[in-house]
Design a protein around this motif. Structure first.
Motif, mmCIF file in Angstrom:
data_model
loop_
_atom_site.group_PDB
_atom_site.id
_atom_site.type_symbol
_atom_site.label_atom_id
_atom_site.label_comp_id
_atom_site.label_asym_id
_atom_site.label_seq_id
_atom_site.Cartn_x
_atom_site.Cartn_y
_atom_site.Cartn_z
ATOM 1 N N PRO A 106 2.207 3.215 -3.580
ATOM 2 C CA PRO A 106 1.569 1.898 -3.640
ATOM 3 C C PRO A 106 2.022 1.111 -4.870
ATOM 4 O O PRO A 106 2.214 1.668 -5.952
ATOM 5 C CB PRO A 106 0.076 2.232 -3.710
ATOM 6 C CG PRO A 106 -0.044 3.531 -2.992
ATOM 7 C CD PRO A 106 1.212 4.290 -3.332
ATOM 8 N N GLY A 107 2.189 -0.187 -4.678
ATOM 9 C CA GLY A 107 2.626 -1.036 -5.786
ATOM 10 C C GLY A 107 4.115 -0.944 -6.047
ATOM 11 O O GLY A 107 4.588 -1.323 -7.123
ATOM 12 N N PHE A 108 4.891 -0.474 -5.060
ATOM 13 C CA PHE A 108 6.357 -0.403 -5.154
ATOM 14 C C PHE A 108 6.820 0.449 -6.334
ATOM 15 O O PHE A 108 7.807 0.143 -6.998
ATOM 16 C CB PHE A 108 6.954 -1.814 -5.222
ATOM 17 C CG PHE A 108 6.560 -2.651 -4.034
ATOM 18 C CD1 PHE A 108 7.221 -2.515 -2.823
ATOM 19 C CD2 PHE A 108 5.500 -3.547 -4.112
ATOM 20 C CE1 PHE A 108 6.834 -3.254 -1.712
ATOM 21 C CE2 PHE A 108 5.109 -4.298 -3.009
ATOM 22 C CZ PHE A 108 5.777 -4.149 -1.806
ATOM 23 N N GLN A 109 6.087 1.535 -6.574
ATOM 24 C CA GLN A 109 6.458 2.488 -7.615
ATOM 25 C C GLN A 109 7.324 3.576 -6.980
ATOM 26 O O GLN A 109 6.866 4.293 -6.087
ATOM 27 C CB GLN A 109 5.196 3.084 -8.242
ATOM 28 C CG GLN A 109 4.304 2.012 -8.894
ATOM 29 C CD GLN A 109 2.949 2.551 -9.315
ATOM 30 O OE1 GLN A 109 2.800 3.151 -10.379
ATOM 31 N NE2 GLN A 109 1.946 2.345 -8.475
ATOM 32 N N PRO A 110 8.589 3.722 -7.406
ATOM 33 C CA PRO A 110 9.532 4.609 -6.721
ATOM 34 C C PRO A 110 9.066 6.063 -6.696
ATOM 35 O O PRO A 110 8.601 6.604 -7.709
ATOM 36 C CB PRO A 110 10.820 4.460 -7.548
ATOM 37 C CG PRO A 110 10.692 3.133 -8.217
ATOM 38 C CD PRO A 110 9.233 2.959 -8.497
ATOM 39 N N VAL A 111 9.233 6.699 -5.561
ATOM 40 C CA VAL A 111 8.840 8.108 -5.431
ATOM 41 C C VAL A 111 9.810 9.030 -6.161
ATOM 42 O O VAL A 111 9.512 10.212 -6.371
ATOM 43 C CB VAL A 111 8.755 8.523 -3.945
ATOM 44 C CG1 VAL A 111 7.691 7.732 -3.220
ATOM 45 C CG2 VAL A 111 10.104 8.369 -3.252
ATOM 46 N N THR A 112 10.953 8.516 -6.564
ATOM 47 C CA THR A 112 11.956 9.331 -7.252
ATOM 48 C C THR A 112 11.742 9.401 -8.761
ATOM 49 O O THR A 112 12.479 10.098 -9.459
ATOM 50 C CB THR A 112 13.360 8.764 -6.974
ATOM 51 O OG1 THR A 112 13.374 7.360 -7.310
ATOM 52 C CG2 THR A 112 13.740 8.939 -5.512
ATOM 53 N N ASP A 113 10.741 8.696 -9.270
ATOM 54 C CA ASP A 113 10.459 8.666 -10.706
ATOM 55 C C ASP A 113 9.459 9.785 -11.047
ATOM 56 O O ASP A 113 8.336 9.799 -10.536
ATOM 57 C CB ASP A 113 9.872 7.307 -11.083
ATOM 58 C CG ASP A 113 9.688 7.129 -12.584
ATOM 59 O OD1 ASP A 113 9.554 8.145 -13.299
ATOM 60 O OD2 ASP A 113 9.650 5.974 -13.037
ATOM 61 N N CYS A 127 0.802 -1.224 0.000
ATOM 62 C CA CYS A 127 0.000 0.000 0.000
ATOM 63 C C CYS A 127 0.838 1.277 0.000
ATOM 64 O O CYS A 127 0.289 2.381 -0.075
ATOM 65 C CB CYS A 127 -0.926 0.015 1.214
ATOM 66 S SG CYS A 127 -2.206 -1.248 1.188
ATOM 67 N N GLY A 128 2.153 1.144 0.119
ATOM 68 C CA GLY A 128 3.012 2.318 0.125
ATOM 69 C C GLY A 128 3.435 2.768 1.502
ATOM 70 O O GLY A 128 3.919 3.890 1.656
ATOM 71 N N ALA A 129 3.267 1.917 2.514
ATOM 72 C CA ALA A 129 3.661 2.283 3.877
ATOM 73 C C ALA A 129 5.162 2.067 4.077
ATOM 74 O O ALA A 129 5.605 1.459 5.056
ATOM 75 C CB ALA A 129 2.862 1.474 4.889
ATOM 76 N N ILE A 130 5.938 2.538 3.144
ATOM 77 C CA ILE A 130 7.393 2.516 3.169
ATOM 78 C C ILE A 130 7.874 3.835 2.562
ATOM 79 O O ILE A 130 7.188 4.416 1.722
ATOM 80 C CB ILE A 130 7.976 1.306 2.394
ATOM 81 C CG1 ILE A 130 7.230 1.071 1.078
ATOM 82 C CG2 ILE A 130 7.936 0.053 3.230
ATOM 83 C CD1 ILE A 130 7.742 -0.115 0.287
ATOM 84 N N PRO A 131 9.024 4.336 2.991
ATOM 85 C CA PRO A 131 9.368 5.723 2.644
ATOM 86 C C PRO A 131 9.839 5.963 1.219
ATOM 87 O O PRO A 131 9.939 7.118 0.806
ATOM 88 C CB PRO A 131 10.489 6.052 3.641
ATOM 89 C CG PRO A 131 11.081 4.743 3.991
ATOM 90 C CD PRO A 131 9.964 3.757 3.959
#
Length: 541
Positions: A196-203, A188-192
């Motif tokens: 959700p779905g392990f889509q990188p926040v840096t993209d 669900c995206g409860a990681i920094p």
């Protein structure tokens, strides 16, 4: 897990390392017992003589924190003996040539000096796994809760890539998750670092996608971990919400943790009981328990399971999603107008690539059995990962080197402490500690000490010891048992009256910020502790 739980019954060779599965995952462990009954061979690597070791064909009692050395030497033997799956390596991996040259120096004799294992046993383990047609690796927190946790996992991946033991029935890299739905929380995206779905926040593409979905722009940088958040509490972070975690008891370096939480201007805790952490809160919001909650749970093998409330909530208790949504709306945040759990799950499915082919109705249907990824409507799910290839193209060999733990034994702290769980108690006993039956089985903490060490250190079986590290000390009852090797002691972190995590917290993995809870040098001395019920009933194994 790369493979579904039923695959646990199908390997030729099982390699369990850093996993006390019969106590921490007793139901899943029955599948390994079935595999053994059918003739599978099992290697168990663990500092303690745990239950799995009694079933093993080869038991490797390695020194705490030395996993990487063992795995490097196993890779050395597999390469030296020509057991590399050349076709798989050529077709599906990269960096193999450099890796194979890298492991040439890590002989079993070299590893023996670090692990304390006989070179012949390291050779035997490598040959047994390397020659398997279907070799499966299982690990848990005994691999990850180290300053080199990422290195340990990558070393296991190297073994699977070398031998082609991935993407097939009865093989794989299989981490057994530490709590129910910890897999689903990450999904669900409860990681920094991921949406959700392990889509990188840096993209930037993901940034644009979620800005459109949520109406809010998220910066192109990774978020902070809980470790960093506690370090910043009272300075850059003034308020905190803790949902469903008893941080004070479960986290390392308890003194630092308590100081951090008390430094906040405002602490909110959402939980089903008034835990030790909730006692520090300015506001406690009562959540529904498992039997009162509609929702989903994604378990250790990525299986999406529909949960149905059996009874109405007690008192003012509300589901966690409802509580969080109400807080968000009161803060003026848009997009939290959910009316039921189905609304939350369906949003997850819309924005997540791994859940995109399912929805609430599908996972609620009779007989539903979806393992993510389910990338599109009509897709049956993916019980077994990497059958046709790796999502990123090729598996990458990593050149790992052994690193000592953050702290090692010395004259002042000459004993290794390792921590973990026991069958009778779950985590910090928020739930199991309120069961009279379980409390009868495990009423208090004990320190497992080898009988030889009990004698040499002037301790007494059933008596008490003062155990100190560089961060603090506790008084704990002694249990003489051959489960602990000489020079190593074991305790759980479950009991608030014996707060073992006062002692831990020497270091953290530089990639994940995971604490080194499995290695902590300590010293022990006899202590005339207060009598406890049942203290005289503790006997040696």
């Amino acid at each position: 897990m790369s493979n579904p739980l039923p695959d646990m019954e199908k390997p030729d060779v099982i390699f369990c390392i850093g996993t006390n599965m019969t106590e921490a995952h007793p139901v899943a462990a029955t599948r390994l017992k079935k595999a053994l009954a059918r003739g599978a061979k099992m290697i168990v690597a663990d500092p303690r003589r745990i239950g799995l070791s009694e079933m093993a064909d080869l038991y490797l009692p390695l020194r705490v924190g030395s996993d990487a050395a063992l795995l490097l030497a196993m890779a050395h033997v597999i390469a030296r003996e020509g057991l590399v799956n050349e076709a798989f390596v050529a077709d599906r991996t990269t960096e193999a040539e450099a890796f194979l040259a890298h492991v040439e120096e890590f002989t079993p004799e070299w590893a023996s000096e670090i692990t304390g294992l006989p070179p012949a046993d390291i050779e035997a383990a490598a040959l047994l796994y390397g020659r398997a047609d279907r070799g499966a690796i299982f690990y848990t927190l005994g691999i990850t809760e180290h300053v080199c946790g990422v290195d340990n996992v990558q070393s296991l991946c190297n073994l699977a890539l070398m031998t082609g033991n991935i993407g097939r029935e009865g093989t794989g890299i299989n981490p057994m998750r530490g709590q129910n739905n910890i897999q689903g929380a990450g999904d669900c995206g409860a990681i920094p670092n991921n949406y959700p779905g392990f889509q990188p926040v840096t993209d930037p593409a993901n940034q644009a996608k979620f800005e459109q979905a949520w109406g809010r722009r998220v910066e192109l940088e990774k978020g902070i971990t809980k470790v960093k958040a506690l370090d910043l509490a009272g300075t850059e972070i003034r308020a905190m919400i803790i949902d469903g975690e008893n941080t004070v008891v479960s986290d390392p370096d308890r003194e630092h943790c308590e100081h951090a939480l008390k430094s906040l201007d405002h602490l909110v805790v959402i939980d089903i009981f008034l835990t030790e952490t909730a006692e520090l809160a300015d506001v406690v919001l009562p959540a529904t328990s498992w039997a009162e909650t509609d929702g989903t749970c994604t378990n250790t093998d990525r299986r999406i399971q529909r949960l149905r409330a059996a009874v109405p909530p007690a008192g003012d208790a509300r589901p966690d999603w409802w509580i969080v949504s109400q807080i968000a709306k009161r803060l003026g945040a848009p997009g939290f107008d959910y009316e039921r759990a189905a609304d939350v799950f369906d949003e997850l499915c819309r924005v997540s690539t791994t859940y995109h082919g399912v929805n609430w109705a599908k996972v609620s249907a009779a007989g539903a059995n979806y393992h993510w990824p389910v990338p599109f409507d009509g897709h049956p799910g993916t019980p077994r990962l990497h059958e046709d290839g790796f999502i990123n193209g090729r598996g990458v060999f990593k050149q790992i080197r052994y690193r000592d733990p953050a702290e090692v034994v010395d004259d002042d702290y000459p004993v290794w402490l390792t921590t973990g769980r026991r069958l009778e108690t779950y985590h910090t006993r928020t739930q199991t500690g309120r069961s009279a039956g379980i409390d009868y089985l495990a009423p208090h903490e004990v320190l497992e000490v080898n009988p030889g060490d009990v004698e040499d250190w002037g301790l007494r079986d059933g008596g008490f010891a003062r155990m100190a590290s560089r961060r603090g000390e506790v008084v704990v009852q002694v249990k003489a048992t051959t489960r602990s090797p000489r020079g190593t002691v074991f305790a759980s972190f479950s009991y608030n009256d014996v707060p073992v995590n006062i002692l831990t917290g020497a270091g953290y993995d530089p990639v994940t910020d995971t604490a080194e809870l499995k290695v902590c040098p300590v010293r022990l001395e006899p202590h005339e502790g207060p009598p406890r019920p049942g203290a005289g009933d503790v006997a040696a194994d």
